[in-house]
Design an enzyme around this catalytic site. Structure first.
Site, PDB file in Angstrom:
ATOM      1  N   SER A 314     129.313  49.311  32.687  1.00  0.00           N
ATOM      2  CA  SER A 314     128.626  49.767  33.891  1.00  0.00           C
ATOM      3  C   SER A 314     129.145  49.515  35.237  1.00  0.00           C
ATOM      4  O   SER A 314     130.361  49.875  35.475  1.00  0.00           O
ATOM      5  CB  SER A 314     127.222  49.282  33.855  1.00  0.00           C
ATOM      6  OG  SER A 314     126.167  49.916  34.853  1.00  0.00           O
ATOM      7  N   LYS A 339     129.906  52.749  29.841  1.00  0.00           N
ATOM      8  CA  LYS A 339     128.697  53.202  30.376  1.00  0.00           C
ATOM      9  C   LYS A 339     128.904  53.957  31.633  1.00  0.00           C
ATOM     10  O   LYS A 339     129.281  53.338  32.590  1.00  0.00           O
ATOM     11  CB  LYS A 339     127.476  52.184  30.395  1.00  0.00           C
ATOM     12  CG  LYS A 339     126.357  52.548  31.070  1.00  0.00           C
ATOM     13  CD  LYS A 339     125.222  51.500  31.355  1.00  0.00           C
ATOM     14  CE  LYS A 339     124.097  51.996  31.803  1.00  0.00           C
ATOM     15  NZ  LYS A 339     124.044  52.693  33.171  1.00  0.00           N
ATOM     16  N   GLN A 343     121.057  55.263  36.708  1.00  0.00           N
ATOM     17  CA  GLN A 343     119.679  55.073  36.697  1.00  0.00           C
ATOM     18  C   GLN A 343     119.054  54.746  37.927  1.00  0.00           C
ATOM     19  O   GLN A 343     119.501  54.211  38.677  1.00  0.00           O
ATOM     20  CB  GLN A 343     119.008  54.138  35.207  1.00  0.00           C
ATOM     21  CG  GLN A 343     119.489  54.793  34.023  1.00  0.00           C
ATOM     22  CD  GLN A 343     120.956  54.454  33.581  1.00  0.00           C
ATOM     23  OE1 GLN A 343     121.717  53.407  33.971  1.00  0.00           O
ATOM     24  NE2 GLN A 343     121.375  55.547  32.870  1.00  0.00           N
TER      25      GLN A 343
END
Length: 483
Positions: A314, A339, A343
């Site tokens: 991430s 990733k 979100q």
């Protein structure tokens, strides 16, 4: 059919709202990316209009009314609505999108605290499987030997099948001093491991720094364990201290860092990368990309090397990609987690929320790394004993035994300099000699058998060897990039 309209209102409101929160693997979006407040439905009349244009909502309301009135047992309307929402989110088959009821939402917000009671491991669901992304530095999970990509199959003897991340987290967390038993599947082992972990206070300290030497040069070292609210500020403070000592280079270590806030990694990149390219691009579902750049004109007067591994995910990947693709800095270690989605947690009126994947993030050079990860520019594998498994003894290991635990013990003995002669799982005479030598040196009763005391001492010696930075080949190679 008054209740029918209530259902429609409830379902529609789930997709609307204002604001957002964050947690590991969840990003606050850049300001202005999306404004939920402008889209909020403000009256039942507007909801009714939505219903007319979407007859599918009529079907949902009919199903709720049928079950509520005619099912063999009484079921609360709230429970049915919760199930409908969970079903909608589950249909997305996205491990990072999840509905959280009020209780789960409170736990989610509690995770923002500076410390919490638990085991200290970041978890996620991938392809329906509950996996560990990374244990937190110095946490009970790390000390118990949990590793990135371990798959959890049961918690305290109960299967995790069907649990979402927050339900699993609730079972794993608990009061300091209590024990949680995790059954895990690990690549390379034929049987699951059962690991007892004593819960403890897990401080969320995210930045650690040190000054290292390479060919008499001062090389700054900063480890970032996650990107939380105070991370960028702590990074700036530690970097300033290192720069006051005449830096010749800087190592940024994001190995095992599962990610965190986009704003946190942004604030760090504002200090390190120039405006030649966007440090990240946010892609909407229409395909439109919104680039974000720094205002920096000149990069640091020293080179930077980034340490990465399979636990770097991430926001860690944003950092690594930006430093490499904009400034051509070296990446040392192993391929990252992969990733590449963004979100947002959208709070709802009843204090529940939906954490929903809304965007992709794209690297400066236009790459989407989701499911693929970022390859290092210098690939370095750690010594084999960095990946050695924990011993799971049901009985003492002794002469002529042949099993997986013997293999693990032999690997440990080899790593510690005791020659068992083989590593195939057969406990022969030479393995017995090696065990006796280990026991003698460590003042353990010399039996040649690996009992619990010997196994514990073997594992403690392996942990000490791993924590010795001279054995950290990835770090040693990173230091050499400045010569």
């Amino acid at each position: 059919m008054k209740n029918k309209w209530l259902v429609i209102i409830s379902i529609c409101s789930l997709l609307l709202g204002a604001g957002g929160t964050y947690a590991s693997l969840l990003w606050i979006l850049p300001p202005g990316t999306i404004d939920f407040s402008k889209e909020k439905v403000e009256s039942e009349h507007e909801v009714a209009m939505e219903k007319e244009s979407n007859p599918g909502l009529d079907k949902v309301a009919d199903a709720l009314e049928l079950i509520r009135k005619s099912y063999v047992e009484d079921v609360s309307e709230n429970r049915l609505i919760q199930g409908a929402i969970q079903g909608m989110v589950g249909t997305l088959q996205d491990p990072y999108s999840v509905y959280m009821d009020e209780e789960a939402s409170e736990r989610f917000n509690d995770s923002l605290d500076s410390s919490f009671d638990g085991i200290g491991a970041q978890i996620a669901i991938q392809e329906g499987k509950l996996i560990i992304i990374s244990p937190i530095k110095n946490s009970p999970a790390e000390k118990a030997g949990l590793k990135a990509r371990d798959r959890i199959i049961s918690i305290d003897g109960e299967s995790v099948e069907g649990l979402d991340v927050y339900e699993a987290s609730k079972k794993i967390r608990g009061e300091k001093g209590t024990i949680v038993k995790l059954e895990i599947i690990r690549s390379g082992l034929s049987k699951p491991l059962v690991v007892d972990i004593k819960r403890d206070k897990v401080p969320v300290l995210t930045v650690f720094s040190d000054m290292k030497k390479s060919s008499e040069k001062n090389i700054g070292y900063i480890q970032i364990t996650s990107f939380s609210q105070g991370t960028a500020k702590d990074f700036s403070t530690e970097l300033r201290k290192l720069e006051e000592q005449n830096l010749s280079g800087l190592i940024i270590d994001v190995r095992g860092n599962p990610g965190g806030m986009l704003s946190s990694v942004e604030d760090i990149l504002f200090q390190l990368v120039t405006d030649k390219k966007p440090y990240v691009q946010i892609e909407e579902r229409s395909g439109k990309r919104i680039p974000y750049s720094t205002a920096l004109k000149e990069k640091k007067p020293y080179p930077i090397t980034v340490l990465i591994d399979e636990g770097s995910a991430s926001a860690s990947e944003i950092l690594a990609a930006a430093l490499n693709e904009i400034e051509n800095y070296s990446l040392v270690g192993k391929k990252t987690f992969g990733k590449g989605t963004v979100q947002q947690a959208v709070p709802l009126d009843d204090h529940s929320n939906i954490k929903l994947t809304m965007f992709k993030w794209i690297t400066p050079n236009g790459n989407w790394i989701h499911g693929k990860g970022i390859k290092p520019t210098i690939d370095v594998e750690q010594p084999a004993y960095f990946h050695v498994h924990s011993l799971q003894l049901e009985e003492a290991l002794a002469l002529d035994m042949n099993n997986e635990n013997v293999t693990i013990a032999q690997e440990m003995l080899v790593a510690l300099g005791y020659g068992p002669g083989r590593q195939d799982g057969y406990f022969d005479v030479q393995t017995e000699r090696a065990v006796k030598a280990f026991q003698s040196i460590n003042q353990i009763p010399v039996t040649g058998r690996i009992d619990e005391k010997t196994a514990m001492e073997l594992q403690e010696k392996i942990i000490s060897a791993i924590q010795n930075e001279k054995n950290d080949l990835q770090l040693q190679v990173a230091l050499k990039t400045f010569r």
